[in-house]
Design a protein around this motif. Sequence first.
Motif, PDB file in Angstrom:
ATOM      1  N   PRO A  54      48.370  46.932  41.155  1.00  0.00           N
ATOM      2  CA  PRO A  54      47.046  47.995  40.890  1.00  0.00           C
ATOM      3  C   PRO A  54      46.149  47.603  42.056  1.00  0.00           C
ATOM      4  O   PRO A  54      44.882  47.603  42.109  1.00  0.00           O
ATOM      5  CB  PRO A  54      46.624  46.529  39.216  1.00  0.00           C
ATOM      6  CG  PRO A  54      47.696  45.247  39.587  1.00  0.00           C
ATOM      7  CD  PRO A  54      48.995  45.776  40.175  1.00  0.00           C
ATOM      8  N   SER A  55      47.039  46.569  43.020  1.00  0.00           N
ATOM      9  CA  SER A  55      45.859  46.482  44.431  1.00  0.00           C
ATOM     10  C   SER A  55      45.939  47.761  44.994  1.00  0.00           C
ATOM     11  O   SER A  55      47.336  48.553  45.267  1.00  0.00           O
ATOM     12  CB  SER A  55      46.172  45.233  44.701  1.00  0.00           C
ATOM     13  OG  SER A  55      47.447  44.945  45.371  1.00  0.00           O
ATOM     14  N   GLU A  80      45.551  38.872  37.826  1.00  0.00           N
ATOM     15  CA  GLU A  80      43.858  38.856  36.926  1.00  0.00           C
ATOM     16  C   GLU A  80      43.839  40.476  37.009  1.00  0.00           C
ATOM     17  O   GLU A  80      43.076  40.780  36.334  1.00  0.00           O
ATOM     18  CB  GLU A  80      43.417  38.375  38.189  1.00  0.00           C
ATOM     19  CG  GLU A  80      42.330  37.674  37.729  1.00  0.00           C
ATOM     20  CD  GLU A  80      41.040  36.832  38.560  1.00  0.00           C
ATOM     21  OE1 GLU A  80      39.852  36.118  37.975  1.00  0.00           O
ATOM     22  OE2 GLU A  80      41.828  36.287  39.239  1.00  0.00           O
ATOM     23  N   SER A  81      44.388  41.259  38.127  1.00  0.00           N
ATOM     24  CA  SER A  81      44.177  42.630  37.793  1.00  0.00           C
ATOM     25  C   SER A  81      45.239  43.119  36.419  1.00  0.00           C
ATOM     26  O   SER A  81      44.304  44.789  36.324  1.00  0.00           O
ATOM     27  CB  SER A  81      44.480  43.570  39.365  1.00  0.00           C
ATOM     28  OG  SER A  81      43.841  42.460  40.776  1.00  0.00           O
TER      29      SER A  81
END
Length: 189
Positions: free
Chosen positions: A42-43, A160-161
Amino acid sequence: MPGQVGAIENEQQGLLAYLAQMRYVLRLTAYGLTDEQLRAAPSASALSIGGLIKHCAATEEGWISDVRGERQKLDYQAYAENFRLRDDESIEDVLTRYDGIAARTEKTVTEIGDLGHQIPIDHSVPWNSKDMTHWTLRWVLLHLIQETARHTGHADIIRESVDGATAYPLMAAAEGWPETDWLKPWRPA
């Protein structure tokens, strides 16, 4: 395993304990995730939690093979593949492999028993200093702690994402800590 390394009696025990702690915290980033979430990137990078755990296992395995004098030629394609959890791999398989590697590390360090034990440097890769002839076992353990901690930080951000979970609530959930006003164990959404 608690959130902090316990009392240590000597340097070797301390290095192994801190490496074990970093492995544990890295493993926690996978706690409660689905297969899809373990593979999610997700980054801005292509990193995933499953891939990072797999990479840390492979990295430790490579360094301990070097320590044991079983150096293998670096395969750059295999190295890149170690950052990705393939569809035919499960996190359980990766974690079981990592457990075996960790046991081999502890056995190797205990058998050698000398943190000053010298390991010849592989000068075929550009990132190893050409003006040095060897690492020590102490250096290798410190490097593994650093490498695992760096990638645990990456995994924390990815986790966390993915679902908003952070380290201590995950640890609280995994270890069954009671809920408090200031710390609530993670729960799936």
